[in-house]
Design an enzyme around this catalytic site. Structure first.
Site, PDB file in Angstrom:
ATOM      1  N   ASP A 143      66.539  38.942  75.768  1.00 24.30           N
ATOM      2  CA  ASP A 143      66.836  40.584  76.334  1.00 24.30           C
ATOM      3  C   ASP A 143      66.209  40.526  77.419  1.00 24.30           C
ATOM      4  OD1 ASP A 143      68.727  43.138  75.868  1.00 24.30           O
ATOM      5  OD2 ASP A 143      66.588  43.297  76.125  1.00 24.30           O
ATOM      6  N   ALA A 187      70.725  44.114  76.023  1.00 26.09           N
ATOM      7  CA  ALA A 187      71.218  42.877  76.620  1.00 26.09           C
ATOM      8  C   ALA A 187      71.547  42.606  75.233  1.00 26.09           C
ATOM      9  CB  ALA A 187      70.660  41.660  77.361  1.00 26.09           C
ATOM     10  N   ASP A 188      70.937  42.045  74.183  1.00 27.80           N
ATOM     11  CA  ASP A 188      71.268  41.471  72.427  1.00 27.80           C
ATOM     12  C   ASP A 188      72.662  42.555  72.173  1.00 27.80           C
ATOM     13  OD1 ASP A 188      69.316  39.585  72.183  1.00 27.80           O
ATOM     14  OD2 ASP A 188      68.200  40.194  71.878  1.00 27.80           O
ATOM     15  N   LYS A 189      72.130  43.833  72.478  1.00 24.18           N
ATOM     16  CA  LYS A 189      72.807  44.712  71.759  1.00 24.18           C
ATOM     17  C   LYS A 189      74.531  44.302  72.379  1.00 24.18           C
ATOM     18  CE  LYS A 189      70.470  48.057  70.764  1.00 24.18           C
ATOM     19  NZ  LYS A 189      69.647  49.048  70.378  1.00 24.18           N
TER      20      LYS A 189
END
Length: 398
Positions: free
Chosen positions: A142, A170-172
């Site tokens: 992330d 970014a991950d989510k």
């Protein structure tokens, strides 16, 4: 409606991903009713040990993105485990992973291998970067993607300091894109009978996310400005300090600003060429928001909430995250769900915001490591000898 199974009831998802990107994507599918089987190595997903925990292997971050799933432990370095995975793949609709592509061939899990063997399978590769570019196969986390995609630059433009957002944005974000891409592939399969290879690269996804508004004048040839939407980069775009706290308020339309300038005793500002319309306000947004903040600082928060309600200007107090479970709207809509677990007691989850005809799939506990290994592998056809051949090593609790 407690028996509602969801629109994805009957869809089986095998998820080899870990940490947050992939697990959050498959949790969305579980929230919509899919059966999600989390395939874990003997040590388990690393997030099982990230954050506070009542029980080893069931830590907070794991709880946040693995509810309503099942867990099967397979050491895919073992041929017997690879065969067991194929027994599950024969029953699956979706196979998703976050391994770097170069590792897949060694395990017999490359897209072309699986699609030839299971033509109806939707194969989802959750990668750091698209496979046809020079960054293909590089590891991605992330923080790295926030920096590469422009988020840290946006923070520097606004605050003067290059920073990451204090959330794993970014991950989510990429998880939500992955979920809807998988749904699109399932929809296409229902029409064609054929599965597909779906690639969801974090880097490109976040660049596209950031440039929705920030590509700005670069849409045109020749470009009309550099990248960056001035309104959201202005240093004064933040909760405004009041005499006793902060308030979030957003005059936006011409009417909003006329009402606001009149309320603060400055009606001539509504006709100031800098602020008279949307285009000119955008060009002079930093000056405008500084003026706004100066006026807001002269009264307490309740004054501005009352005033904005009268002026029909969107406004709200700043909420502390710890207080959100008591928010009256979230309480009324049942957003926080409680599950009673025999070992852990009451466990609380923020649930999906999405409803189908007013109903949501009931929330289930995240699985213990390997909780469903024997049950699911037996159902897939493995016998006692094949189960014994798996012989996983002891899971780590470090």
């Amino acid at each position: 409606m407690s028996g509602f199974q969801g629109p994805l009831a009957g869809v089986r998802v095998l998820d080899l991903s870990s940490v947050v990107f992939g697990p959050l994507a498959s949790q969305v599918l579980a929230d919509y009713g899919a059966e999600v089987i989390k395939i874990e190595p003997p040590a388990g997903d690393s997030t099982r040990h990230t954050g506070p925990a009542v029980e080893p292997g069931m830590a907070a971050v794991f709880m946040g993105c693995n509810r309503s799933k099942k867990s099967v432990v397979l050491d895919l370095k073992q041929p017997a485990a690879q065969q067991a995975l194929h027994a599950l793949l024969a029953t699956a609709d979706v196979f998703m992973h976050s391994m770097r592509p170069q590792k897949l061939g060694k395990l017999g899990l490359a897209p072309e291998q699986l699609r030839a063997r299971y033509p109806r399978l939707v194969f989802a590769g959750l990668h750091g970067f698209a496979e046809d570019g020079p960054y293909a196969g590089l590891p991605a986390y992330d923080d790295v993607i926030q920096g590469m995609s422009g988020l840290a630059d946006l923070m520097q433009r606004q605050t003067g300091e290059s920073r990451y957002l204090p959330t794993i944005a970014a991950d989510k974000t990429c998880a939500l894109v992955a979920a809807h891409a998988i749904l699109a592939a399932l929809f296409a399969r229902e029409r064609t009978g054929q599965g597909s290879f779906v690639e969801i690269p974090m880097f490109e996804t976040m660049v596209g996310f950031n440039l929705v508004e920030h590509f700005y004048g670069m849409h045109f040839t020749p470009k009309l400005s550099g990248a960056g939407y001035p309104r959201v980069m202005a240093p004064w775009r933040k909760p405004y300090r009041t005499l006793d706290g902060h308030v979030c308020m957003m005059p936006y339309t011409d009417a909003h600003w006329r009402r606001f300038f009149s309320a603060v005793g400055q009606p001539p500002l509504a006709d100031d060429p800098r602020f008279a319309n949307q285009a000119s306000r955008t060009r002079h947004i930093a000056e405008l928001l500084e003026i706004l903040s100066e006026h807001v600082a002269r009264h307490d928060t309740q004054h501005w909430l009352r005033t904005c309600a009268q002026l029909e200007i969107p406004a709200a107090p700043v909420a502390r995250m710890d207080e959100l479970p008591q928010d009256p709207h979230l309480v009324a809509t049942g957003f926080f769900a409680t599950v009673r677990d025999p070992a852990m007691g009451e466990v609380r989850f923020p649930r999906s915001s999405v409803r189908f005809d007013g109903a949501q799939v009931p929330i289930g506990m995240p699985p213990r490591l390997g909780q469903h290994t024997e049950e699911l592998l037996r159902a897939a056809g493995l016998d006692d000898a094949q189960l014994a051949a798996l012989q996983p090593s002891e899971p780590s609790t470090a």
